[in-house]
Design an enzyme around this catalytic site. Sequence first.
Site, PDB file in Angstrom:
ATOM      1  N   GLU A  11      -7.636 -34.791  36.042  1.00 24.68           N
ATOM      2  CA  GLU A  11      -9.065 -34.527  36.399  1.00 24.68           C
ATOM      3  C   GLU A  11      -9.596 -35.483  37.662  1.00 24.68           C
ATOM      4  O   GLU A  11     -10.602 -34.946  38.187  1.00 24.68           O
ATOM      5  CB  GLU A  11      -9.842 -35.118  34.944  1.00 24.68           C
ATOM      6  CG  GLU A  11      -9.631 -34.045  33.911  1.00 24.68           C
ATOM      7  CD  GLU A  11      -8.505 -34.406  33.011  1.00 24.68           C
ATOM      8  OE1 GLU A  11      -7.740 -35.159  33.557  1.00 24.68           O
ATOM      9  OE2 GLU A  11      -8.516 -33.637  32.031  1.00 24.68           O
TER      10      GLU A  11
ATOM     11  N   PHE B 134     -12.862 -37.755  17.460  1.00 22.09           N
ATOM     12  CA  PHE B 134     -12.002 -37.686  18.441  1.00 22.09           C
ATOM     13  C   PHE B 134     -12.455 -37.228  19.823  1.00 22.09           C
ATOM     14  O   PHE B 134     -13.178 -36.380  20.066  1.00 22.09           O
ATOM     15  CB  PHE B 134     -10.904 -36.610  17.850  1.00 22.09           C
ATOM     16  CG  PHE B 134      -9.961 -35.990  18.765  1.00 22.09           C
ATOM     17  CD1 PHE B 134      -8.878 -36.995  18.790  1.00 22.09           C
ATOM     18  CD2 PHE B 134      -9.556 -34.890  19.140  1.00 22.09           C
ATOM     19  CE1 PHE B 134      -7.559 -36.771  19.599  1.00 22.09           C
ATOM     20  CE2 PHE B 134      -8.661 -34.601  20.029  1.00 22.09           C
ATOM     21  CZ  PHE B 134      -7.664 -35.425  20.350  1.00 22.09           C
ATOM     22  N   GLN B 135     -11.643 -37.934  20.905  1.00 23.05           N
ATOM     23  CA  GLN B 135     -12.123 -37.551  22.189  1.00 23.05           C
ATOM     24  C   GLN B 135     -13.615 -37.806  22.534  1.00 23.05           C
ATOM     25  O   GLN B 135     -14.144 -36.973  23.255  1.00 23.05           O
ATOM     26  CB  GLN B 135     -11.472 -36.268  22.818  1.00 23.05           C
ATOM     27  CG  GLN B 135     -10.106 -36.237  22.650  1.00 23.05           C
ATOM     28  CD  GLN B 135      -9.509 -34.951  23.291  1.00 23.05           C
ATOM     29  OE1 GLN B 135     -10.074 -33.875  23.307  1.00 23.05           O
ATOM     30  NE2 GLN B 135      -8.227 -35.376  23.954  1.00 23.05           N
TER      31      GLN B 135
ATOM     32  N   LYS C 254     -20.224 -29.788  22.368  1.00 20.92           N
ATOM     33  CA  LYS C 254     -19.353 -28.291  22.112  1.00 20.92           C
ATOM     34  C   LYS C 254     -20.422 -27.575  21.234  1.00 20.92           C
ATOM     35  O   LYS C 254     -20.269 -26.395  21.731  1.00 20.92           O
ATOM     36  CB  LYS C 254     -18.143 -28.657  21.366  1.00 20.92           C
ATOM     37  CG  LYS C 254     -17.269 -27.439  21.119  1.00 20.92           C
ATOM     38  CD  LYS C 254     -15.877 -27.715  20.545  1.00 20.92           C
ATOM     39  CE  LYS C 254     -15.055 -26.339  20.798  1.00 20.92           C
ATOM     40  NZ  LYS C 254     -13.619 -26.676  20.391  1.00 20.92           N
TER      41      LYS C 254
ATOM     42  N   MET D 245      -1.509 -51.809  54.319  1.00 22.04           N
ATOM     43  CA  MET D 245      -2.906 -52.985  54.480  1.00 22.04           C
ATOM     44  C   MET D 245      -3.035 -54.303  53.698  1.00 22.04           C
ATOM     45  O   MET D 245      -3.323 -55.070  54.198  1.00 22.04           O
ATOM     46  CB  MET D 245      -4.296 -51.995  54.086  1.00 22.04           C
ATOM     47  CG  MET D 245      -5.513 -52.629  54.430  1.00 22.04           C
ATOM     48  SD  MET D 245      -5.599 -52.903  56.307  1.00 22.04           S
ATOM     49  CE  MET D 245      -6.268 -51.420  56.817  1.00 22.04           C
TER      50      MET D 245
HETATM   51  C1  LIG Z   1      -7.089 -47.174  43.812  1.00 20.28           C
HETATM   52  C2  LIG Z   1      -6.745 -48.266  44.444  1.00 20.28           C
HETATM   53  N1  LIG Z   1      -5.978 -49.270  44.271  1.00 20.28           N
HETATM   54  C3  LIG Z   1      -5.752 -50.444  45.172  1.00 20.28           C
HETATM   55  C4  LIG Z   1      -6.447 -50.250  46.335  1.00 20.28           C
HETATM   56  C5  LIG Z   1      -6.278 -51.700  47.163  1.00 20.28           C
HETATM   57  N2  LIG Z   1      -5.515 -51.162  48.480  1.00 20.28           N
HETATM   58  C6  LIG Z   1      -5.941 -50.766  49.708  1.00 20.28           C
HETATM   59  S1  LIG Z   1      -5.029 -50.501  50.832  1.00 20.28           S
HETATM   60  C7  LIG Z   1      -3.839 -50.578  49.773  1.00 20.28           C
HETATM   61  C8  LIG Z   1      -2.319 -50.194  50.486  1.00 20.28           C
HETATM   62  C9  LIG Z   1      -2.206 -48.792  50.742  1.00 20.28           C
HETATM   63  O1  LIG Z   1      -0.722 -48.546  50.958  1.00 20.28           O
HETATM   64  P1  LIG Z   1      -0.255 -47.114  51.659  1.00 20.28           P
HETATM   65  O2  LIG Z   1      -1.034 -46.084  50.851  1.00 20.28           O
HETATM   66  O3  LIG Z   1       1.134 -47.124  51.418  1.00 20.28           O
HETATM   67  O4  LIG Z   1      -0.766 -47.193  53.061  1.00 20.28           O
HETATM   68  P2  LIG Z   1      -0.695 -48.021  54.196  1.00 20.28           P
HETATM   69  O5  LIG Z   1      -1.787 -49.125  54.099  1.00 20.28           O
HETATM   70  O6  LIG Z   1       0.741 -48.424  54.033  1.00 20.28           O
HETATM   71  O7  LIG Z   1      -0.878 -47.049  55.478  1.00 20.28           O
HETATM   72  C10 LIG Z   1      -4.150 -50.909  48.459  1.00 20.28           C
HETATM   73  C11 LIG Z   1      -3.138 -51.158  47.695  1.00 20.28           C
HETATM   74  C12 LIG Z   1      -7.236 -49.279  46.696  1.00 20.28           C
HETATM   75  N3  LIG Z   1      -7.582 -49.202  47.722  1.00 20.28           N
HETATM   76  N4  LIG Z   1      -7.128 -48.159  45.716  1.00 20.28           N
END
Ligand SMILES: Cc1ncc(C[n+]2csc(CCOP(=O)(O)OP(=O)(O)O)c2C)c(N)n1
Lengths: 163, 569
Positions: free
Chosen positions: B53, B115-116, B165, B481
């Site tokens: 979803e 439920f749900q 529903k 990052m």
């Molecule tokens: C759902 C979610 N969880 C955690 C984060 C925190 N976060 C920001 S950037 C990042 C790393 C992303 O890694 P990747 O997709 O490998 O991209 P890169 O930075 O290596 O290009 C994280 C964990 C986020 N933005 N979104």
Amino acid sequence: MRHIISVLMENEAGALSRVAGLFSARGYNIESLTVAPTEDATLSRMTIVTYGSNDVVEQITKQLNKLVDVVKVQDLTDGSHIERELMLVKVRATGELREEMKRLADIFRGRIIDVTDKAYTIELTGTGSKLDAFLEALDPAAILETVRTGASGIGRGERMLKI
Amino acid sequence: MAEMELTGAEIVIRCLHAEGVEYVFGYPGGAVLNIYDEIYKQEGFKHILARHEQAAVHAADAYARATGRVGVALVTSGPGATNAVTGIATAYMDSIPMVVITGQVPTPAIGQDAFQEVDTVGITRPCVKHNFLVKDVKELALTIKKAFYIAATGRPGPVVVDIPKDVTQHTCAFEYPDSVSMRSYNPTYKGHAGQIKRAVQMLLEAKRPVIYVGGGAVLGNASAQLIDFARELGYPVTSTLMGLGAYPAPDPLFLGMLGMHGTYEANMAMQHCDVLLAVGARFDDRVIGNPKHFAREARRIIHIDVDPSSISKRVKVDVPIVGDVAQVLDEFGRLIKGGAERPEEAALKAWWAQIELWRAQDCLKYDRGAAAIKPQYVVEKLYEVTGGEAFVTSDVGQHQMWAAQYYQFNKPRRWINSGGLGTMGVGLPYAMGVQFAHPEAMVACITGEGSIQMNIQELSTCKENRLPIKIILLNNGYLGMVRQWQEFFYEERYAESYVASLPDFVKLAQAYGHEGLTIEKPEDVEPALRRAFGEWKDKLVFLNFITDPRENVYPMIPAGKGLSEMILV
Ligand SMILES: Cc1ncc(C[n+]2csc(CCOP(=O)(O)OP(=O)(O)O)c2C)c(N)n1
């Protein structure tokens, strides 16, 4: 600064929770909040008492206006206005306290609306500070229970919040 | 003739037809089975079955971002609705017009821990523009009409319509209103004439002007007006992450993106300008850093925004103009062209000379001779190979910033990413939504190996619908990052930012029925891209670029610092 904000909103299910949710999500203070339908049953009117700097209160009014259910918002403290709050106080009324409680209620223009052999319930309306003053005048040991509505406010004279 | 009675489920379908909906992105379940039964019987729109979803809602969101129309998603009650929440919050933070229909348990069961059952209206309240629980079939059509109207007008946003529903079974006469007016909801479009005059005067008197463009310029379709106005005056333009494309990036007036990973010239110009015109932008923390540092410089600010609550929220402005950005800029243009006054030439020349000095820093330079593939190089080559004409989606992380910095967006609605919520996992579903909206367009999803795994199941949806998306994985083996912050601010303690046991992405793509390729050498980057957009044009191609694991995003302004405290390469 203390602000009293009046909100006219659609009398819809969930409208109150939108306002309460806004205040908690954005970290605004609520000192009190009262709400009831107006003479037009499709509308509710809310009075919110809040504290905050002018910038914060400006944001509060804007954010309230942004809620889809909100029809109008007015910061009553921007102009002349009247506020009233209702309090019910249950006090011990035995022996010589019985006479004293009646006298105090009279002085504050309160009314005794329930009487038992041990207690009175006094109804008092006024500004918040008047209600505070009444409570201070009472011997704390004599106070059994209190309940307050929070302030309701309205603009003076031509100043109106209507659609 | 007595009007025919329709069931709630039929009414939902008829309303969507009346709104001209092309695609509904969704996932079925008990509470919405009546609606799905009616979907089966109709041909007015196509239902796209996502594999989660969250992805369905992201796809609907991207469809809206790429077209400007309202995106539509449909999910069941309980877990369907909770899975949708991330998608809804993502759209909310970026003001995307969307209607999400959620099933709910039958009205008599509400509040019984059925439920749900979840309180969908309660859960989504803080992340929607508005939401409704429809308790009576007679209110259904008007509620859906209102939902589309609210989603698309004013500052756009997602609207949830929660339908129990039994309401989809009950019947009533159907009539879809042509229009709707609500006494409690009247967005302002026309800017205040006096304020517009003041603003134009201030702009003409500026010695060091900057135009700061945000996502509102894209959402408000103000690109043409913006270009016209900026060129008329010859003023420099910078953009937020969300505004990219509203002003063409290759244009000499454009200073690049500003903010935490913005260019040196854009941030310095922001910091030193004397008149700042903000167009549909909200001075957020990733853009201006600490508002205290930002406000310290003496400058006057003009702010055009459709949402009054965005104005003077983080930074006090001098001339607020509430209104539709396109209309207000049109008005600016008319006043300027109609008058004789022009900005003082010498001052503007001196300002540009200063800006060119900043620009000469070449803050986006990187090591072009490295043995490892530089992620920046991949994005640059993608720009070249696609002739700047691709729709680019991204996930969240370093790759997102490199995409924003190195792909020069020259049209609005081409750069699709989660700016406000910063949701990892949007990239692939966003690419799906965009590809459905523009079947013939080149669609690239720039992603990281962390993010892509957050909605990887959608490779199956892509196969089913033959979506020729190009996945550009900048695979640095790290949650890059996070790693960068740990390198800069946590003395290289890389807590849980190394992602071990990555799958073989090529085999994974193949398992879903797609093409895949791993690229390990700089000289193979361009041929791989050419193959993906050439020989494999009609296929989904998963390009796994093994990039330099130590590369960082520069420039960088550490969180909470001022715009002039930039870390350069
Ligand atoms: C759902 C979610 N969880 C955690 C984060 C925190 N976060 C920001 S950037 C990042 C790393 C992303 O890694 P990747 O997709 O490998 O991209 P890169 O930075 O290596 O290009 C994280 C964990 C986020 N933005 N979104």
